[in-house]
Design an enzyme around this catalytic site. Sequence first.
Site, PDB file in Angstrom:
ATOM      1  N   HIS A   1      76.522  35.661  29.450  1.00 17.90           N
ATOM      2  CA  HIS A   1      77.640  36.052  30.296  1.00 17.90           C
ATOM      3  C   HIS A   1      78.424  37.163  29.605  1.00 17.90           C
ATOM      4  O   HIS A   1      78.375  37.301  28.383  1.00 17.90           O
ATOM      5  CB  HIS A   1      78.525  34.815  30.497  1.00 17.90           C
TER       6      HIS A   1
ATOM      7  N   LYS B   1      78.637  41.361  41.388  1.00 18.50           N
ATOM      8  CA  LYS B   1      79.774  40.440  41.400  1.00 18.50           C
ATOM      9  C   LYS B   1      80.213  40.264  42.841  1.00 18.50           C
ATOM     10  O   LYS B   1      80.670  41.211  43.490  1.00 18.50           O
ATOM     11  CB  LYS B   1      80.913  41.022  40.553  1.00 18.50           C
TER      12      LYS B   1
END
Length: 429
Positions: A325, A198
């Site tokens: 996701h 991330k």
Amino acid sequence: MNTALLIDDVRLTPILISDPPLLNTQGVHQPYTPRLIVEVVTRGGVTGVGETYGDGVYLDLARPLAEALPGHPVTDVNGLFGLAERVCGGSPGAEEGVDASGLRGVRTAGKLRLSVVSAFEVACLDALGKAVGLPVHALLGGKVRDAVEYGAYLFYRWAEHPGGGEKDDWGAALDPAGIVAQARRLVAEHGFGSFKLKGGVFGPDREIAAVRALAEAFPGRPLRLDPNGAWSVETSLRVAERLGDVLEYLEDPTSGTDRMAEVAARTGVPLATNMCVTTLPEIAGAFARRAVRIVLSDHHYWGGLHRTRELAAVCRAFGVGLSMHSNTHLGISLAAMTHVAATVPGLEHACDTHYPWQAEDVITARHVFAGGRLAVPDTPGLGVELDRERLATLHRRWLDDDGTLRERDDAAAMRRADPAWVTPAVPRW
Ligand SMILES: [Mg+2]
């Protein structure tokens, strides 16, 4: 009609679950994050469970739907959408904007409603599966694989939250060495074979260095970087250029279909998204312009497991890949993800999951990854059992909260460490 399959009761239980201080471009995860647990009880005495976002806006939609459901058959999951439109308000399309920002793309009234319906759909499928003795994947047409692969989801993070919250032993990860150490531990504990960082937390050069360090530590393994749309077109292209030899794909390097299409046209690195294609109306433009090569589906905001399979079919028609996701979620949703992923042909990328970061759960037996994979259960329904004691404890935490944590707000959480923090405008770099 088999009256045993009619819904007799629906229980909604909002909870707060602990969440580590994981960083993203908008801020940091709160110490506790809201989820909503949906239970559907049939007249035959079978209970099915589902899970979705638990912020107030979702609860406001879930309550009227829960009230309208008794008497509705758990077999009629297609009817949930029309019912939700009638009782939750809004026009059938309901694509009017609610909020155009966020880590999960546009926030329209229709998308919010689908996110709520998804938990009811999953709960109905769980109940139906239990009632007829079939796993959820069988209700979706049957699994085409016996295990679903997940990837290691790496985060820049602090050792602990600035204002309290549960502690863990992961320590801080704020540089390439910290990210590699985190990756090694996730591999040791779960066997993951691919990695996603991330990003959008630090400047691109620092994040490029972290991905380079991962490539050195895990040669040949699929690597991804997801800055949540924080970069300009030029920055995205520069990162693609510097990491093109090691990236499986670049996820939402920049915001919006226009910029994604521009980046895609000028690099050979595949682009994936869970931000610019999150609703049906966004598909045509993004696919026609070849803005993305992989859509990261999310059964919550796409409206459940059947809708996820419909999305998969549309992607196949356009030669666009599908993966999954993940947002902060518990074991009910991980089971749902695993069942639907098991039924989708051509799943070529490991799915995302936050699950290893969630120390708390509401199921009696936590999922266990083997070699980064979850076996697809063949037990009836989702194959999970609700832990009522844990559910009650986490609901108590929600009741006791003064309201500040009931809405997930990563920028507000960041302001506890940095009072001057405001959600950065994009492109940030
Ligand atoms: Mg993403």
